[in-house]
Design a protein around this motif. Sequence first.
Motif, PDB file in Angstrom:
ATOM      1  N   ASN A  74       0.806  -1.213   0.000  1.00 29.00           N
ATOM      2  CA  ASN A  74       0.000   0.000   0.000  1.00 29.00           C
ATOM      3  C   ASN A  74       0.843   1.269   0.000  1.00 29.00           C
ATOM      4  OD1 ASN A  74       0.894  -0.162   2.606  1.00 29.00           O
ATOM      5  ND2 ASN A  74      -1.103   0.061   3.574  1.00 29.00           N
ATOM      6  N   LYS A  75       2.152   1.118   0.136  1.00 26.66           N
ATOM      7  CA  LYS A  75       3.058   2.261   0.109  1.00 26.66           C
ATOM      8  C   LYS A  75       4.422   1.767  -0.369  1.00 26.66           C
ATOM      9  CE  LYS A  75       4.120   6.116   3.158  1.00 26.66           C
ATOM     10  NZ  LYS A  75       4.057   6.583   4.554  1.00 26.66           N
ATOM     11  N   VAL A  76       4.968   2.453  -1.389  1.00 23.98           N
ATOM     12  CA  VAL A  76       6.264   2.054  -1.941  1.00 23.98           C
ATOM     13  C   VAL A  76       7.143   3.291  -2.063  1.00 23.98           C
ATOM     14  CG1 VAL A  76       7.461   0.954  -3.868  1.00 23.98           C
ATOM     15  CG2 VAL A  76       5.170   0.186  -3.241  1.00 23.98           C
ATOM     16  N   PHE A  77       8.372   3.179  -1.596  1.00 19.50           N
ATOM     17  CA  PHE A  77       9.340   4.258  -1.667  1.00 19.50           C
ATOM     18  C   PHE A  77      10.247   4.023  -2.878  1.00 19.50           C
ATOM     19  CE2 PHE A  77       7.988   3.844   2.657  1.00 19.50           C
ATOM     20  CZ  PHE A  77       7.874   5.145   3.117  1.00 19.50           C
ATOM     21  N   LEU A  78      10.310   5.021  -3.759  1.00 18.46           N
ATOM     22  CA  LEU A  78      11.169   4.959  -4.940  1.00 18.46           C
ATOM     23  C   LEU A  78      12.256   6.007  -4.778  1.00 18.46           C
ATOM     24  CD1 LEU A  78       8.304   4.919  -7.591  1.00 18.46           C
ATOM     25  CD2 LEU A  78       9.591   2.950  -6.786  1.00 18.46           C
ATOM     26  N   ARG A  79      13.451   5.708  -5.305  1.00 16.13           N
ATOM     27  CA  ARG A  79      14.534   6.683  -5.198  1.00 16.13           C
ATOM     28  C   ARG A  79      15.495   6.545  -6.366  1.00 16.13           C
ATOM     29  NH1 ARG A  79      17.675   5.795   0.170  1.00 16.13           N
ATOM     30  NH2 ARG A  79      18.068   7.951  -0.347  1.00 16.13           N
ATOM     31  N   CYS A  80      16.406   7.461  -6.454  1.00 19.58           N
ATOM     32  CA  CYS A  80      17.459   7.439  -7.467  1.00 19.58           C
ATOM     33  C   CYS A  80      18.398   6.271  -7.155  1.00 19.58           C
ATOM     34  CB  CYS A  80      18.216   8.764  -7.412  1.00 19.58           C
ATOM     35  SG  CYS A  80      19.654   8.847  -8.489  1.00 19.58           S
ATOM     36  N   ASP A  81      18.958   5.660  -8.192  1.00 15.52           N
ATOM     37  CA  ASP A  81      19.875   4.537  -7.936  1.00 15.52           C
ATOM     38  C   ASP A  81      21.176   4.982  -7.277  1.00 15.52           C
ATOM     39  OD1 ASP A  81      20.954   5.730 -10.243  1.00 15.52           O
ATOM     40  OD2 ASP A  81      21.616   3.811 -11.065  1.00 15.52           O
ATOM     41  N   HIS A  82      21.434   6.275  -7.188  1.00 13.54           N
ATOM     42  CA  HIS A  82      22.604   6.789  -6.464  1.00 13.54           C
ATOM     43  C   HIS A  82      22.298   7.046  -4.993  1.00 13.54           C
ATOM     44  CE1 HIS A  82      25.300   7.116  -9.812  1.00 13.54           C
ATOM     45  NE2 HIS A  82      24.483   7.912 -10.487  1.00 13.54           N
TER      46      HIS A  82
END
Length: 146
Positions: A67-75
Motif C-alpha cells: 500500500n506504500k512504496v518508496f522509490l529513489r534514485c539509484d545513487h
Amino acid sequence: MHNFEENVVESNESFATVFVESGYFFATEQLFMCFEELKQWAYNTGLNNGYVIVTQRSKTNVAGDKNKVFLRCDHGGVYKGKTTVRLAGTKKINCLFQLIAKYHKEEDGWKLKVVCGTHNHLTAIYMEGRELSKRLKPKLKVLLRI
C-alpha cells in the motif's frame, strides 16, 4: 537534451557540490490503476531525464498487499560493502531524491508524490553503462523465448 537546473552550492579549489532539481518531472496528479503502471511511468520519466529510478522499500497492509512504496534514485543510499570500495568508487553517493507511491482505497488507484526532487549529482549523459537501463523489457523477454 536534458532540461534541468544546475545549482553549485559549495565550491573551493578541491571540490564542488551540485544540486539538481528534477522533482517537477515527476509531479503528476495522474491516478494509476496498478503499481506496475506507476513504477513503469516513474522509471521511463527518470530515464528520459537522465536518472535511474529504483524501488527502495515497500510497506504492506494487514492482508499482505502493498500500500506504500518508496522509490529513489539509484545513487541513493550509502555503500555498505564489507570489502574496500574499488578505486573508481561506488555509485551510492547518498542522493536525496525520493518519491512515494501510495494506494488510495477510496479512488481504487495509486498516486505518486515527490518527497525530495533534488539530486546531488548531474544527469547521466549516456545510459548504456547503467545496470537497470541494460535490462530487457518484458515484451522483449517474451520475444526471445519464442
